[in-house]
Design an enzyme around this catalytic site. Structure first.
Site: not given
Ligand code: NAD
Ligand code: GLY
Length: 365
Positions: A122, A246, A253, A266
Site C-alpha cells: 500500500r 501536457n 499520446h 515520447h
Molecule cells: P526511456 O525511459 O525509454 O529512455 C530512453 C532510452 O534511453 C531507453 O532505451 C533507455 O534504456 C536509454 N537510457 C536511459 N538512460 C540512459 C543513459 N544514461 N545512457 C544510455 N542510455 C540510456 O524514455 P524517456 O524519454 O526517458 O521517458 C519517456 C517516458 O516517460 C514515457 O513513457 C513517458 O510517458 C514518460 N513521462 C512521464 C512523465 C511523468 O510525469 N511521470 C513525464 C514525461 C514523460
Molecule cells: N508531464 C506532465 C506532468 O507531470 O504533469
C-alpha cells in the site's frame, strides 16, 4: 549558476529536494543520506542502464542492503506485466514496508518503479535517479507514476511523490543523440507553455544543447525543473494549472499509442503534438502565425519530427478521447494565445479539430 543546484518541491510533508549537477552519484552520502535511515533498497533499472550506471548507483548506496531488479528496455514494456516483475522482485527480496525503491533510468523505469512503490504494501518510499534528459527535466519530478494500456497512454497509475530526485548530469554522457533530442522537446515545451524568455534562450542555444555543453544543459534542466516544481507545488493533483504541462500531449499520446508504443519516442510525439496544438491555436485562438513558424523552426533545428504519422483522423480522435483531460465527453486541449501563454480549454468547434486531424493525419487509417 553553480555546477550543482538544489531546488525544492514544496508539498508540505511530502516536500522533497531535486539535486542537479555533474558527479552527484559520486558525492559521498548524497543519495544514501537522502533516504530514510537504514532502509533496505530495491534498485530498479533496465538492461541498458544497469550495466552503464548500476555500479555507480550501488556505490552511492553503500551501507544499505541493496537488491537489484533489471527490466526489459523500451516503452513497449511499460505494462502491467513489467509492473508485476518489480512487485515480484520486492516480494522475493523480502522487502518490508520501510524499504525504498530507487529508480535508475529514463522515464519508463521511473514511471514503472514509482508505480510499484505506490502499490507495494500500500505504498513504500522511492527515489528518482533520472538518466535521460527527458527524465531529468520532467518525468522524475512531480509524482506521476504509471503504465500504458493498449487502449491509451499512461491510463493506469497513481500520484506518488518521490523522497528525492538526484539528476546526475554525467549520466547524459552515454545517452544516444536521438534520446537527447527527445528530451529537448520537453524543454521547449516549458518555454512555450509559460516562459517566452526561455523560449528565446532556446532559439539561441539549441545548438549548444545538441553539442551537450554542460553549462547550457545545466541551465535548461534547472529552468525546466524550476517551472515544473512551481506548477506541481500549486496543483499537485492536476485540478487545473498542472494540465498545462501536457501541452502537445493529447495529440502526442495519440501518436505514440497509434503508431505502436516505441515507434515514436515520447519526446518526438510531443514535438509533433505541440506543433499540431500550435496550428490549431492559430485557427481557433488567433495565435500569431509567426509564433507557429518560430516553434516549427526550433523543433526542426533540434532535429525533432514535426509531421505526425498518417494514422487517420478517426483513429486519432478515438485515441484522443481516452485522454485523461477529457471531461463530460469533451476533449480539453492545451492551446496557446502566444508563445509563453497557454490555456486548457474545450472552447473550440469540434469540426475544426476534425478538419485539422484530417489534413495532418489523413481521412482514413
Ligand atoms: P526511456 O525511459 O525509454 O529512455 C530512453 C532510452 O534511453 C531507453 O532505451 C533507455 O534504456 C536509454 N537510457 C536511459 N538512460 C540512459 C543513459 N544514461 N545512457 C544510455 N542510455 C540510456 O524514455 P524517456 O524519454 O526517458 O521517458 C519517456 C517516458 O516517460 C514515457 O513513457 C513517458 O510517458 C514518460 N513521462 C512521464 C512523465 C511523468 O510525469 N511521470 C513525464 C514525461 C514523460
Ligand atoms: N508531464 C506532465 C506532468 O507531470 O504533469
Amino acid at each position: 549558476m553553480t555546477d550543482t543546484d538544489r531546488l525544492n518541491i514544496d508539498l508540505g510533508e511530502r516536500s522533497y529536494p531535486i539535486h542537479i549537477g555533474p558527479g552527484l552519484l559520486g558525492q559521498p552520502g548524497l543519495l544514501t543520506g537522502s533516504l530514510p535511515g537504514g532502509a533496505d533498497v530495491m534498485l530498479v533499472s533496465n538492461e541498458t542502464v544497469m550495466p552503464l550506471w548500476g555500479a555507480r548507483a550501488e556505490a552511492a548506496l553503500a551501507g544499505r542492503r541493496v537488491a537489484r531488479c533489471v527490466l526489459p528496455d523500451g516503452e513497449a514494456h511499460k505494462t502491467m506485466a513489467t509492473l508485476g516483475v518489480v512487485l515480484d522482485a520486492l516480494v522475493e527480496a523480502r522487502m518490508n514496508r520501510d524499504c525504498i525503491v530507487v529508480a535508475l533510468g529514463g522515464g519508463v523505469v521511473g514511471d514503472i518503479a514509482g508505480f510499484a512503490a505506490a502499490c507495494y504494501q500500500r505504498g513504500v518510499a522511492y527515489a528518482q535517479v533520472p538518466t535521460t534528459l527527458l527524465a531529468q527535466v520532467d518525468s522524475s519530478v512531480g509524482g506521476k507514476t504509471g503504465v500504458n494500456h493498449p487502449g491509451g497512454k499512461n491510463l493506469i497509475g497513481a500520484f506518488h511523490q518521490p523522497v528525492v530526485v538526484i539528476a546526475d548530469t554525467d549520466t547524459l554522457g552515454t545517452l544516444p543523440d536521438r534520446e537527447l533530442r527527445a528530451g529537448i522537446a520537453e524543454v521547449i515545451k516549458y518555454g512555450v507553455l509559460g516562459d517566452a524568455d526561455f523560449f528565446g534562450w532556446l532559439e539561441h542555444n539549441v545548438g549548444r544543447l545538441l553539442q551537450r555543453e554542460p553549462k547550457a544543459l545545466g541551465y535548461a534542466i534547472r529552468r525546466s525543473c524550476e517551472m515544473k516544481a512551481a506548477i506541481v507545488g500549486r496543483d499537485e493533483r492536476e485540478q487545473g494549472e498542472r494540465a498545462l504541462l501536457n501541452l502537445g500531449h493529447t495529440f502526442g499520446h495519440a501518436i505514440e499509442s497509434g503508431a505502436g508504443y516505441g515507434a515514436w519516442l515520447h519526446g518526438e510525439a510531443v514535438a509533433a503534438g505541440m506543433l499540431l496544438a500550435a496550428e490549431f491555436s492559430r485557427r481557433v485562438r488567433g495565435l500569431p502565425g509567426v509564433d507557429v513558424a518560430r516553434l516549427r523552426d526550433l523543433l526542426v533545428r533540434a532535429g525533432l519530427p514535426v509531421d505526425p504519422p498518417r494514422l487517420g483522423a478517426a483513429r486519432a480522435l478515438e485515441l484522443m478521447r481516452m485522454d485523461k483531460k477529457v471531461k463530460a465527453g469533451r476533449i480539453r486541449l492545451v492551446l496557446m494565445d502566444r508563445i509563453g501563454e497557454a490555456i486548457l480549454t474545450d472552447d473550440y468547434p469540434p469540426a475544426a479539430l476534425e478538419g485539422l486531424l484530417a489534413e495532418a493525419m489523413g481521412e482514413a487509417a
